[in-house]
Design a protein around this motif. Structure first.
Motif, PDB file in Angstrom:
ATOM      1  N   GLU A 136       0.863  -1.175   0.000  1.00  0.00           N
ATOM      2  CA  GLU A 136       0.000   0.000   0.000  1.00  0.00           C
ATOM      3  C   GLU A 136       0.898   1.223   0.000  1.00  0.00           C
ATOM      4  N   HIS A 205      -7.161   4.904  -2.553  1.00  0.00           N
ATOM      5  CA  HIS A 205      -6.292   6.004  -2.099  1.00  0.00           C
ATOM      6  C   HIS A 205      -5.835   6.920  -3.238  1.00  0.00           C
ATOM      7  N   HIS A 226      -9.807  -1.398  -1.132  1.00  0.00           N
ATOM      8  CA  HIS A 226     -10.608  -1.059   0.069  1.00  0.00           C
ATOM      9  C   HIS A 226     -11.128   0.363  -0.078  1.00  0.00           C
TER      10      HIS A 226
HETATM   11 ZN   LIG Z   1      -5.682   2.256   3.197  1.00  0.00          ZN
END
Ligand SMILES: [Zn+2]
Length: 352
Positions: A136, A205, A226
Protein backbone atom coordinates in the motif's frame (compact mmCIF):
# COMPACT_ATOMS: atom_id res chain seq x y z
CA UNK A 1 -32.75 -35.44 31.66
CA UNK A 2 -30.44 -35.93 28.73
CA UNK A 3 -33.43 -36.31 26.41
CA UNK A 4 -35.02 -33.13 27.75
CA UNK A 5 -31.79 -31.24 27.04
CA UNK A 6 -31.74 -32.61 23.50
CA UNK A 7 -35.36 -31.59 23.01
CA UNK A 8 -34.64 -28.05 24.21
CA UNK A 9 -31.69 -27.85 21.83
CA UNK A 10 -33.76 -29.03 18.87
CA UNK A 11 -36.59 -26.66 19.76
CA UNK A 12 -34.26 -23.65 19.48
CA UNK A 13 -35.10 -21.43 16.51
CA UNK A 14 -34.89 -23.90 13.60
CA UNK A 15 -34.78 -21.04 11.06
CA UNK A 16 -31.63 -19.58 12.65
CA UNK A 17 -30.02 -23.00 12.83
CA UNK A 18 -30.74 -23.84 9.21
CA UNK A 19 -29.31 -20.49 8.06
CA UNK A 20 -26.14 -21.09 10.06
CA UNK A 21 -25.82 -24.56 8.53
CA UNK A 22 -26.32 -23.05 5.06
CA UNK A 23 -23.54 -20.52 5.77
CA UNK A 24 -21.14 -23.32 6.76
CA UNK A 25 -22.02 -25.41 3.69
CA UNK A 26 -21.62 -22.42 1.42
CA UNK A 27 -18.15 -21.69 2.80
CA UNK A 28 -17.17 -25.29 2.08
CA UNK A 29 -17.59 -24.67 -1.63
CA UNK A 30 -16.81 -20.99 -2.22
CA UNK A 31 -13.44 -19.24 -1.93
CA UNK A 32 -13.52 -16.14 0.25
CA UNK A 33 -10.90 -13.42 -0.18
CA UNK A 34 -10.40 -10.19 1.78
CA UNK A 35 -8.37 -7.78 -0.35
CA UNK A 36 -6.84 -5.50 2.29
CA UNK A 37 -5.47 -5.53 5.85
CA UNK A 38 -2.70 -3.61 7.62
CA UNK A 39 -1.48 -6.39 9.91
CA UNK A 40 2.12 -6.20 8.63
CA UNK A 41 3.17 -2.98 10.35
CA UNK A 42 2.35 -4.20 13.87
CA UNK A 43 3.97 -7.55 13.04
CA UNK A 44 7.27 -6.14 11.75
CA UNK A 45 7.49 -3.07 13.95
CA UNK A 46 5.58 -3.66 17.22
CA UNK A 47 6.98 -0.38 18.56
CA UNK A 48 5.33 1.49 15.66
CA UNK A 49 2.03 -0.29 16.22
CA UNK A 50 -0.63 2.34 15.53
CA UNK A 51 -3.78 2.87 17.58
CA UNK A 52 -5.86 1.38 14.76
CA UNK A 53 -4.09 -2.02 14.93
CA UNK A 54 -6.45 -3.98 17.14
CA UNK A 55 -5.49 -7.62 16.67
CA UNK A 56 -8.22 -8.12 14.07
CA UNK A 57 -6.06 -10.30 11.83
CA UNK A 58 -4.60 -13.78 12.35
CA UNK A 59 -4.70 -17.18 10.65
CA UNK A 60 -6.70 -18.51 13.60
CA UNK A 61 -9.33 -15.81 13.11
CA UNK A 62 -9.41 -16.51 9.37
CA UNK A 63 -10.21 -20.15 10.13
CA UNK A 64 -12.94 -19.22 12.61
CA UNK A 65 -14.52 -16.70 10.21
CA UNK A 66 -14.23 -19.08 7.22
CA UNK A 67 -12.02 -16.61 5.36
CA UNK A 68 -9.87 -18.56 2.89
CA UNK A 69 -7.47 -15.88 1.68
CA UNK A 70 -6.39 -12.33 2.37
CA UNK A 71 -4.09 -9.74 0.88
CA UNK A 72 -1.66 -8.70 3.63
CA UNK A 73 -0.39 -5.26 2.82
CA UNK A 74 3.03 -3.73 3.46
CA UNK A 75 1.97 -0.18 4.17
CA UNK A 76 4.19 2.89 4.36
CA UNK A 77 3.06 6.35 5.33
CA UNK A 78 3.93 9.00 2.76
CA UNK A 79 7.09 10.94 3.64
CA UNK A 80 9.41 13.31 1.80
CA UNK A 81 10.04 12.55 -1.89
CA UNK A 82 13.80 12.46 -1.37
CA UNK A 83 16.46 9.78 -1.74
CA UNK A 84 16.51 9.28 2.04
CA UNK A 85 12.71 9.16 2.18
CA UNK A 86 12.57 6.54 -0.58
CA UNK A 87 15.32 4.41 1.02
CA UNK A 88 13.45 4.50 4.32
CA UNK A 89 10.18 3.49 2.63
CA UNK A 90 11.91 0.58 0.85
CA UNK A 91 13.44 -0.55 4.15
CA UNK A 92 9.98 -0.54 5.77
CA UNK A 93 8.29 -2.38 2.88
CA UNK A 94 11.07 -5.01 2.63
CA UNK A 95 11.01 -5.59 6.40
CA UNK A 96 7.23 -6.00 6.47
CA UNK A 97 7.25 -8.45 3.56
CA UNK A 98 9.99 -10.53 5.18
CA UNK A 99 8.01 -10.54 8.44
CA UNK A 100 4.88 -11.71 6.62
CA UNK A 101 6.80 -14.58 4.99
CA UNK A 102 8.19 -15.52 8.41
CA UNK A 103 4.72 -15.35 9.99
CA UNK A 104 3.38 -17.75 7.33
CA UNK A 105 6.37 -20.10 7.75
CA UNK A 106 5.86 -20.17 11.53
CA UNK A 107 2.23 -21.20 10.95
CA UNK A 108 2.73 -23.69 8.14
CA UNK A 109 0.13 -26.01 9.63
CA UNK A 110 -2.47 -23.29 9.27
CA UNK A 111 -1.47 -21.29 6.21
CA UNK A 112 0.83 -20.66 3.29
CA UNK A 113 1.86 -17.84 0.98
CA UNK A 114 -0.06 -17.79 -2.31
CA UNK A 115 1.37 -16.34 -5.54
CA UNK A 116 -1.53 -17.15 -7.87
CA UNK A 117 -5.23 -18.01 -7.97
CA UNK A 118 -4.17 -21.65 -8.33
CA UNK A 119 -2.17 -21.45 -5.08
CA UNK A 120 -5.23 -20.08 -3.24
CA UNK A 121 -7.35 -23.01 -4.46
CA UNK A 122 -4.64 -25.55 -3.59
CA UNK A 123 -4.22 -24.18 -0.05
CA UNK A 124 -7.99 -24.35 0.49
CA UNK A 125 -7.94 -28.01 -0.57
CA UNK A 126 -5.24 -28.59 2.06
CA UNK A 127 -7.46 -26.87 4.65
CA UNK A 128 -5.06 -23.92 4.93
CA UNK A 129 -5.48 -20.16 4.74
CA UNK A 130 -3.79 -18.30 1.89
CA UNK A 131 -1.65 -15.23 2.51
CA UNK A 132 -1.41 -12.99 -0.55
CA UNK A 133 1.07 -10.12 -0.45
CA UNK A 134 0.47 -6.52 -1.47
CA UNK A 135 1.96 -3.07 -1.01
CA UNK A 136 0.00 0.00 0.00
CA UNK A 137 1.79 3.06 -1.37
CA UNK A 138 4.25 2.83 -4.26
CA UNK A 139 6.38 5.36 -2.34
CA UNK A 140 8.82 2.48 -1.69
CA UNK A 141 9.61 2.35 -5.43
CA UNK A 142 11.03 5.85 -5.25
CA UNK A 143 11.85 6.50 -8.89
CA UNK A 144 13.50 3.12 -9.53
CA UNK A 145 11.51 1.04 -12.04
CA UNK A 146 13.58 -2.12 -11.28
CA UNK A 147 12.01 -2.23 -7.82
CA UNK A 148 8.67 -3.33 -9.30
CA UNK A 149 10.29 -6.65 -10.22
CA UNK A 150 12.14 -6.71 -6.89
CA UNK A 151 8.75 -6.71 -5.14
CA UNK A 152 7.26 -9.22 -7.58
CA UNK A 153 10.12 -11.56 -6.64
CA UNK A 154 9.34 -10.99 -2.96
CA UNK A 155 5.86 -12.36 -3.71
CA UNK A 156 3.91 -9.12 -4.09
CA UNK A 157 0.96 -9.46 -6.46
CA UNK A 158 -0.76 -6.09 -5.96
CA UNK A 159 0.52 -2.53 -5.46
CA UNK A 160 -1.56 0.42 -4.29
CA UNK A 161 -0.33 3.44 -6.22
CA UNK A 162 -0.55 5.88 -3.31
CA UNK A 163 -1.51 6.28 0.33
CA UNK A 164 -2.74 9.60 1.71
CA UNK A 165 -0.01 11.75 0.12
CA UNK A 166 1.10 12.14 -3.48
CA UNK A 167 4.33 10.30 -4.34
CA UNK A 168 6.57 10.07 -7.44
CA UNK A 169 4.10 7.68 -9.07
CA UNK A 170 0.78 9.49 -8.73
CA UNK A 171 -1.46 11.98 -6.95
CA UNK A 172 -3.43 10.79 -3.92
CA UNK A 173 -7.11 11.29 -3.04
CA UNK A 174 -6.31 12.80 0.35
CA UNK A 175 -3.65 15.23 -0.86
CA UNK A 176 -5.01 18.66 -1.75
CA UNK A 177 -1.82 19.39 -3.65
CA UNK A 178 -1.95 17.98 -7.18
CA UNK A 179 1.60 17.56 -8.39
CA UNK A 180 1.24 15.37 -11.50
CA UNK A 181 -2.34 15.85 -12.67
CA UNK A 182 -2.92 12.13 -11.96
CA UNK A 183 -0.15 9.71 -12.90
CA UNK A 184 3.41 10.95 -13.36
CA UNK A 185 5.41 9.82 -16.42
CA UNK A 186 7.15 7.37 -14.03
CA UNK A 187 3.69 6.22 -12.84
CA UNK A 188 2.75 5.23 -16.40
CA UNK A 189 5.94 3.14 -16.60
CA UNK A 190 5.14 1.53 -13.23
CA UNK A 191 1.73 0.40 -14.51
CA UNK A 192 3.26 -1.00 -17.71
CA UNK A 193 5.84 -2.89 -15.63
CA UNK A 194 3.16 -4.25 -13.28
CA UNK A 195 1.18 -5.42 -16.33
CA UNK A 196 4.28 -7.11 -17.74
CA UNK A 197 4.98 -8.98 -14.51
CA UNK A 198 1.38 -9.80 -13.60
CA UNK A 199 0.63 -7.57 -10.62
CA UNK A 200 -2.74 -6.01 -9.81
CA UNK A 201 -2.92 -2.21 -9.97
CA UNK A 202 -4.73 -1.01 -6.82
CA UNK A 203 -6.42 2.39 -7.14
CA UNK A 204 -7.74 2.77 -3.57
CA UNK A 205 -6.29 6.00 -2.10
CA UNK A 206 -5.57 7.36 -5.61
CA UNK A 207 -6.94 10.73 -6.75
CA UNK A 208 -9.88 10.67 -9.18
CA UNK A 209 -7.61 11.59 -12.11
CA UNK A 210 -5.05 8.94 -11.07
CA UNK A 211 -7.80 6.31 -10.87
CA UNK A 212 -9.27 7.06 -14.29
CA UNK A 213 -5.84 7.30 -15.95
CA UNK A 214 -4.69 4.04 -14.33
CA UNK A 215 -7.75 2.16 -15.62
CA UNK A 216 -7.13 3.55 -19.09
CA UNK A 217 -3.38 2.78 -19.07
CA UNK A 218 -3.54 -0.71 -17.57
CA UNK A 219 -3.83 -3.58 -20.06
CA UNK A 220 -5.37 -5.69 -17.30
CA UNK A 221 -8.38 -4.89 -15.08
CA UNK A 222 -7.62 -2.92 -11.90
CA UNK A 223 -8.90 -3.18 -8.34
CA UNK A 224 -9.90 -0.68 -5.66
CA UNK A 225 -8.86 -2.96 -2.77
CA UNK A 226 -10.61 -1.06 0.07
CA UNK A 227 -13.00 1.76 -0.73
CA UNK A 228 -16.63 2.84 -0.44
CA UNK A 229 -19.30 4.58 -2.50
CA UNK A 230 -19.03 8.38 -2.71
CA UNK A 231 -22.77 8.84 -3.31
CA UNK A 232 -23.45 7.12 0.05
CA UNK A 233 -20.67 8.88 1.97
CA UNK A 234 -19.16 11.93 0.33
CA UNK A 235 -15.48 11.72 1.26
CA UNK A 236 -12.48 11.92 -1.13
CA UNK A 237 -11.51 8.28 -0.37
CA UNK A 238 -14.79 6.90 -1.75
CA UNK A 239 -15.45 6.19 -5.42
CA UNK A 240 -17.71 8.29 -7.62
CA UNK A 241 -20.11 6.70 -10.09
CA UNK A 242 -17.72 7.67 -12.90
CA UNK A 243 -14.86 5.79 -11.21
CA UNK A 244 -17.03 2.74 -10.44
CA UNK A 245 -18.38 2.60 -14.01
CA UNK A 246 -14.88 3.06 -15.51
CA UNK A 247 -13.25 0.39 -13.31
CA UNK A 248 -16.06 -2.10 -14.02
CA UNK A 249 -16.17 -1.40 -17.76
CA UNK A 250 -12.64 -2.83 -18.02
CA UNK A 251 -13.44 -5.84 -15.85
CA UNK A 252 -12.13 -4.40 -12.58
CA UNK A 253 -13.33 -4.65 -8.99
CA UNK A 254 -14.69 -2.35 -6.31
CA UNK A 255 -13.92 -3.92 -2.93
CA UNK A 256 -16.02 -2.40 -0.14
CA UNK A 257 -14.24 -1.74 3.13
CA UNK A 258 -15.66 -2.92 6.47
CA UNK A 259 -15.05 0.39 8.22
CA UNK A 260 -17.22 3.19 9.55
CA UNK A 261 -14.87 5.71 7.92
CA UNK A 262 -16.02 4.53 4.46
CA UNK A 263 -19.58 3.52 5.18
CA UNK A 264 -21.46 6.09 7.25
CA UNK A 265 -21.39 9.42 9.12
CA UNK A 266 -23.18 7.79 12.07
CA UNK A 267 -21.24 7.24 15.33
CA UNK A 268 -19.12 4.06 15.30
CA UNK A 269 -21.38 2.03 17.65
CA UNK A 270 -24.27 2.53 15.20
CA UNK A 271 -22.49 1.39 12.04
CA UNK A 272 -23.06 -2.26 11.19
CA UNK A 273 -23.80 -4.84 8.53
CA UNK A 274 -26.74 -2.93 7.04
CA UNK A 275 -24.38 -0.10 6.06
CA UNK A 276 -21.87 -2.50 4.51
CA UNK A 277 -24.70 -4.15 2.56
CA UNK A 278 -25.97 -0.76 1.40
CA UNK A 279 -22.62 0.02 -0.26
CA UNK A 280 -22.45 -3.47 -1.79
CA UNK A 281 -26.00 -3.11 -3.17
CA UNK A 282 -25.19 0.29 -4.67
CA UNK A 283 -22.27 -1.17 -6.66
CA UNK A 284 -24.31 -4.24 -7.66
CA UNK A 285 -27.15 -2.01 -8.91
CA UNK A 286 -24.74 0.20 -10.84
CA UNK A 287 -22.37 -2.34 -12.44
CA UNK A 288 -23.45 -5.84 -11.38
CA UNK A 289 -22.35 -8.56 -8.97
CA UNK A 290 -19.25 -9.38 -11.08
CA UNK A 291 -17.49 -6.19 -9.96
CA UNK A 292 -17.83 -6.07 -6.19
CA UNK A 293 -16.17 -7.67 -3.16
CA UNK A 294 -14.80 -7.12 0.35
CA UNK A 295 -11.57 -5.41 1.49
CA UNK A 296 -11.76 -5.20 5.28
CA UNK A 297 -9.01 -2.70 6.21
CA UNK A 298 -8.65 -4.62 9.48
CA UNK A 299 -5.80 -3.40 11.69
CA UNK A 300 -5.93 -0.23 9.62
CA UNK A 301 -9.18 1.24 10.90
CA UNK A 302 -11.66 -1.42 9.75
CA UNK A 303 -14.31 -3.12 11.90
CA UNK A 304 -18.05 -2.50 12.35
CA UNK A 305 -20.70 -3.78 14.75
CA UNK A 306 -21.16 -7.45 13.89
CA UNK A 307 -17.91 -7.76 11.91
CA UNK A 308 -15.28 -6.73 14.45
CA UNK A 309 -12.48 -8.97 13.17
CA UNK A 310 -11.66 -11.77 10.72
CA UNK A 311 -13.29 -14.28 13.04
CA UNK A 312 -16.68 -12.70 12.23
CA UNK A 313 -16.42 -12.72 8.42
CA UNK A 314 -19.11 -15.34 7.93
CA UNK A 315 -21.73 -13.06 9.48
CA UNK A 316 -21.52 -11.16 6.16
CA UNK A 317 -22.49 -14.36 4.33
CA UNK A 318 -25.41 -14.82 6.70
CA UNK A 319 -26.60 -11.24 6.10
CA UNK A 320 -26.29 -11.63 2.32
CA UNK A 321 -28.35 -14.84 2.38
CA UNK A 322 -30.99 -13.11 4.50
CA UNK A 323 -31.12 -10.27 1.95
CA UNK A 324 -31.86 -12.82 -0.76
CA UNK A 325 -28.49 -12.97 -2.56
CA UNK A 326 -28.11 -16.29 -4.39
CA UNK A 327 -25.34 -18.70 -3.42
CA UNK A 328 -23.74 -18.12 -6.83
CA UNK A 329 -23.70 -14.38 -6.35
CA UNK A 330 -22.26 -14.70 -2.83
CA UNK A 331 -19.51 -16.91 -4.26
CA UNK A 332 -18.61 -14.23 -6.80
CA UNK A 333 -18.69 -11.44 -4.24
CA UNK A 334 -16.63 -13.29 -1.65
CA UNK A 335 -13.79 -14.35 -3.90
CA UNK A 336 -14.87 -15.61 -7.32
CA UNK A 337 -14.42 -12.12 -8.74
CA UNK A 338 -10.97 -11.67 -7.17
CA UNK A 339 -9.73 -15.02 -8.47
CA UNK A 340 -11.06 -14.20 -11.94
CA UNK A 341 -9.18 -10.88 -11.84
CA UNK A 342 -5.97 -12.55 -10.60
CA UNK A 343 -6.18 -15.08 -13.44
CA UNK A 344 -6.79 -12.34 -15.98
CA UNK A 345 -3.86 -10.24 -14.72
CA UNK A 346 -1.55 -13.29 -14.87
CA UNK A 347 -2.81 -14.30 -18.35
CA UNK A 348 -2.31 -10.77 -19.57
CA UNK A 349 1.30 -10.81 -18.32
CA UNK A 350 1.96 -14.05 -20.18
CA UNK A 351 0.66 -12.54 -23.42
CA UNK A 352 3.48 -9.98 -23.72
ZN1 LIG B 1 -5.68 2.26 3.20
Amino acid sequence: MKLLFLFCLLAQSPVTDSLDIKVEHLHDVILSVDTHNDFAMALAFPERRSTVAKGQVSFEQMKKGRLDAAFFSAYQEQGPRTLEGHERAKYLADSMLRSLHRYAAEHEQLAGVAYSAGDVKELKEQGKAAMLLSIENAYCLGQDISLVEHYYRMGVRMIGLTHNGSNCVADAAMDSLEIHGGLSPFGYRVIQEMNRLGMIVDVSHASRKTCLQAVQESRAPVMASHSGVYNLKEIPRNLTDEEILTIAAKGGLIQISIGRYFLSFLPKPEVGLEHLLEHIKYVVDLVGIDHVGIGSDFDGGGGIVGVEDMGKMKTITRALLKKGYSEGDIGKLWGGNVLRLMEEVARNAGSF
